[in-house]
Design a protein around this motif. Structure first.
Motif, PDB file in Angstrom:
ATOM      1  N   GLN A 141       0.810  -1.216   0.000  1.00 16.37           N
ATOM      2  CA  GLN A 141       0.000   0.000   0.000  1.00 16.37           C
ATOM      3  C   GLN A 141       0.841   1.263   0.000  1.00 16.37           C
ATOM      4  OE1 GLN A 141      -3.456   0.087  -0.141  1.00 16.37           O
ATOM      5  NE2 GLN A 141      -2.958  -1.986  -0.705  1.00 16.37           N
ATOM      6  N   GLY A 142       2.102   1.155   0.396  1.00 19.92           N
ATOM      7  CA  GLY A 142       2.959   2.327   0.464  1.00 19.92           C
ATOM      8  C   GLY A 142       2.597   3.259   1.615  1.00 19.92           C
ATOM      9  N   LEU A 143       1.990   2.715   2.665  1.00 25.46           N
ATOM     10  CA  LEU A 143       1.588   3.543   3.797  1.00 25.46           C
ATOM     11  C   LEU A 143       2.794   3.881   4.663  1.00 25.46           C
ATOM     12  CD1 LEU A 143      -1.705   1.792   4.985  1.00 25.46           C
ATOM     13  CD2 LEU A 143      -1.475   3.825   3.563  1.00 25.46           C
ATOM     14  N   PRO A 144       2.808   5.072   5.241  1.00 27.53           N
ATOM     15  CA  PRO A 144       3.888   5.421   6.166  1.00 27.53           C
ATOM     16  C   PRO A 144       3.754   4.618   7.468  1.00 27.53           C
ATOM     17  CG  PRO A 144       2.282   7.211   6.018  1.00 27.53           C
ATOM     18  CD  PRO A 144       1.881   6.168   5.015  1.00 27.53           C
ATOM     19  N   ILE A 145       4.839   4.563   8.225  1.00 23.65           N
ATOM     20  CA  ILE A 145       4.865   3.820   9.485  1.00 23.65           C
ATOM     21  C   ILE A 145       3.713   4.238  10.391  1.00 23.65           C
ATOM     22  CG2 ILE A 145       6.171   3.498  11.638  1.00 23.65           C
ATOM     23  CD1 ILE A 145       7.618   2.005   9.583  1.00 23.65           C
ATOM     24  N   ARG A 146       3.502   5.531  10.535  1.00 21.84           N
ATOM     25  CA  ARG A 146       2.460   6.049  11.438  1.00 21.84           C
ATOM     26  C   ARG A 146       1.087   5.491  11.065  1.00 21.84           C
ATOM     27  NH1 ARG A 146       2.814  12.046  12.347  1.00 21.84           N
ATOM     28  NH2 ARG A 146       4.109  11.321  14.026  1.00 21.84           N
ATOM     29  N   GLU A 147       0.771   5.501   9.780  1.00 20.50           N
ATOM     30  CA  GLU A 147      -0.536   5.020   9.328  1.00 20.50           C
ATOM     31  C   GLU A 147      -0.657   3.505   9.528  1.00 20.50           C
ATOM     32  OE1 GLU A 147      -4.353   5.743   7.960  1.00 20.50           O
ATOM     33  OE2 GLU A 147      -2.787   7.126   8.590  1.00 20.50           O
ATOM     34  N   ALA A 148       0.412   2.768   9.204  1.00 18.96           N
ATOM     35  CA  ALA A 148       0.395   1.312   9.414  1.00 18.96           C
ATOM     36  C   ALA A 148       0.216   0.994  10.894  1.00 18.96           C
ATOM     37  CB  ALA A 148       1.677   0.683   8.879  1.00 18.96           C
ATOM     38  N   ALA A 149       0.869   1.760  11.763  1.00 19.56           N
ATOM     39  CA  ALA A 149       0.747   1.552  13.208  1.00 19.56           C
ATOM     40  C   ALA A 149      -0.692   1.801  13.668  1.00 19.56           C
ATOM     41  CB  ALA A 149       1.708   2.468  13.957  1.00 19.56           C
ATOM     42  N   ARG A 150      -1.306   2.845  13.141  1.00 21.52           N
ATOM     43  CA  ARG A 150      -2.686   3.154  13.506  1.00 21.52           C
ATOM     44  C   ARG A 150      -3.623   2.022  13.075  1.00 21.52           C
ATOM     45  NH1 ARG A 150      -7.204   5.328  11.494  1.00 21.52           N
ATOM     46  NH2 ARG A 150      -6.371   5.816   9.456  1.00 21.52           N
ATOM     47  N   ILE A 151      -3.445   1.544  11.849  1.00 21.99           N
ATOM     48  CA  ILE A 151      -4.305   0.483  11.318  1.00 21.99           C
ATOM     49  C   ILE A 151      -4.119  -0.818  12.098  1.00 21.99           C
ATOM     50  CG2 ILE A 151      -4.633  -1.044   9.320  1.00 21.99           C
ATOM     51  CD1 ILE A 151      -4.144   1.489   7.576  1.00 21.99           C
ATOM     52  N   LYS A 154      -0.876  -0.678  16.838  1.00 21.27           N
ATOM     53  CA  LYS A 154       0.426  -0.912  17.472  1.00 21.27           C
ATOM     54  C   LYS A 154       1.177   0.409  17.514  1.00 21.27           C
ATOM     55  CE  LYS A 154       1.024  -5.684  15.873  1.00 21.27           C
ATOM     56  NZ  LYS A 154       0.883  -6.360  17.133  1.00 21.27           N
ATOM     57  N   SER A 155       2.225   0.452  18.312  1.00 19.67           N
ATOM     58  CA  SER A 155       3.059   1.651  18.348  1.00 19.67           C
ATOM     59  C   SER A 155       3.922   1.707  17.092  1.00 19.67           C
ATOM     60  CB  SER A 155       3.957   1.636  19.586  1.00 19.67           C
ATOM     61  OG  SER A 155       4.962   0.644  19.452  1.00 19.67           O
ATOM     62  N   GLU A 156       4.396   2.895  16.759  1.00 18.79           N
ATOM     63  CA  GLU A 156       5.265   3.037  15.581  1.00 18.79           C
ATOM     64  C   GLU A 156       6.528   2.214  15.753  1.00 18.79           C
ATOM     65  OE1 GLU A 156       5.900   7.055  14.134  1.00 18.79           O
ATOM     66  OE2 GLU A 156       3.922   7.643  14.883  1.00 18.79           O
ATOM     67  N   GLY A 157       7.066   2.201  16.959  1.00 14.73           N
ATOM     68  CA  GLY A 157       8.280   1.420  17.226  1.00 14.73           C
ATOM     69  C   GLY A 157       8.070  -0.063  17.001  1.00 14.73           C
ATOM     70  N   SER A 158       6.937  -0.590  17.445  1.00 16.82           N
ATOM     71  CA  SER A 158       6.706  -2.024  17.253  1.00 16.82           C
ATOM     72  C   SER A 158       6.464  -2.350  15.787  1.00 16.82           C
ATOM     73  CB  SER A 158       5.571  -2.535  18.142  1.00 16.82           C
ATOM     74  OG  SER A 158       4.346  -1.983  17.779  1.00 16.82           O
ATOM     75  N   VAL A 159       5.862  -1.419  15.037  1.00 13.45           N
ATOM     76  CA  VAL A 159       5.681  -1.648  13.596  1.00 13.45           C
ATOM     77  C   VAL A 159       7.035  -1.636  12.893  1.00 13.45           C
ATOM     78  CG1 VAL A 159       4.749  -0.645  11.474  1.00 13.45           C
ATOM     79  CG2 VAL A 159       3.292  -0.874  13.471  1.00 13.45           C
ATOM     80  N   LYS A 160       7.916  -0.717  13.285  1.00  9.36           N
ATOM     81  CA  LYS A 160       9.266  -0.688  12.697  1.00  9.36           C
ATOM     82  C   LYS A 160      10.003  -1.994  12.976  1.00  9.36           C
ATOM     83  CE  LYS A 160       9.943   4.318  13.002  1.00  9.36           C
ATOM     84  NZ  LYS A 160      10.685   5.389  13.681  1.00  9.36           N
TER      85      LYS A 160
END
Length: 181
Positions: A141-151, A154-160
């Motif tokens: 989808q090309g979503l940024p980390i913040r958006e993927a974390a929201r969806i 999870k936290s941005e750190g855990s998504v990274k």
């Protein structure tokens, strides 16, 4: 975000214009997300339809999402894909090779591309559901980390970290099969 909340309120009231807007706004994104994980166009179309059918059912049963349409749709898409994988494991049918593409590329290049694609799909299937989900959101989808974390809630750190582990696992699996990542 406020616009999505207003749209959600209208959708809960089963406003046809709101439902049409949601379908127009999110159909392509959900299609791309599912097609990143499923390799059959007809199946992808069926699964996308299932996601929107479940959304409509949730609205009618008063179990609609509370604050995000996009997150609810992606979460439902992830569950629908997981259910499809379960059905495929029980099925003995093998997908047909992409013969048209093979003919256009020539037999050697077409066979090589088809083999690499199959190896990539097998490697992706070897990842955890969360790893597949994060890769589909970030790269499909090309979503940024913040958006993927929201969806993913999870936290941005855990998504990274999840993304890094997914890429490492994918690289390892592809290296074991002799495919260069």
């Amino acid at each position: 975000m406020q616009e999505e909340l207003r749209l959600l309120v209208r959708a809960r009231a089963l406003d046809e214009d709101a439902l049409t807007e949601i379908h127009k706004r999110y159909y392509d994104a959900i299609y791309r997300y599912i097609s990143f994980r499923i390799n059959d166009k007809q199946t992808v179309e069926d699964l996308v339809s299932e996601v929107f059918t479940r959304f409509l059912s949730a609205l009618q049963d008063r179990h609609a999402p509370q604050n995000t349409i996009q997150g609810w749709l992606y979460g439902t898409a992830a569950r629908v894909v997981k259910e499809q994988y379960r059905r495929q494991k029980r099925s003995t049918l093998e997908p047909l090779p992409e013969s048209l593409q093979s003919q256009l590329l020539g037999p050697e290049l077409g066979a090589e591309k088809s083999m690499r694609l199959q190896q990539l799909r097998q490697a992706l299937a070897g990842l955890t559901d969360d790893q597949q989900h994060v890769l589909a959101l970030r790269f499909g989808q090309g979503l940024p980390i913040r958006e993927a974390a929201r969806i993913m809630n999870k936290s941005e750190g855990s998504v990274k970290m999840l993304q890094a582990r997914a890429i490492a696992a994918l690289t390892r699996q592809l290296a074991e099969t002799g495919v260069s990542p």
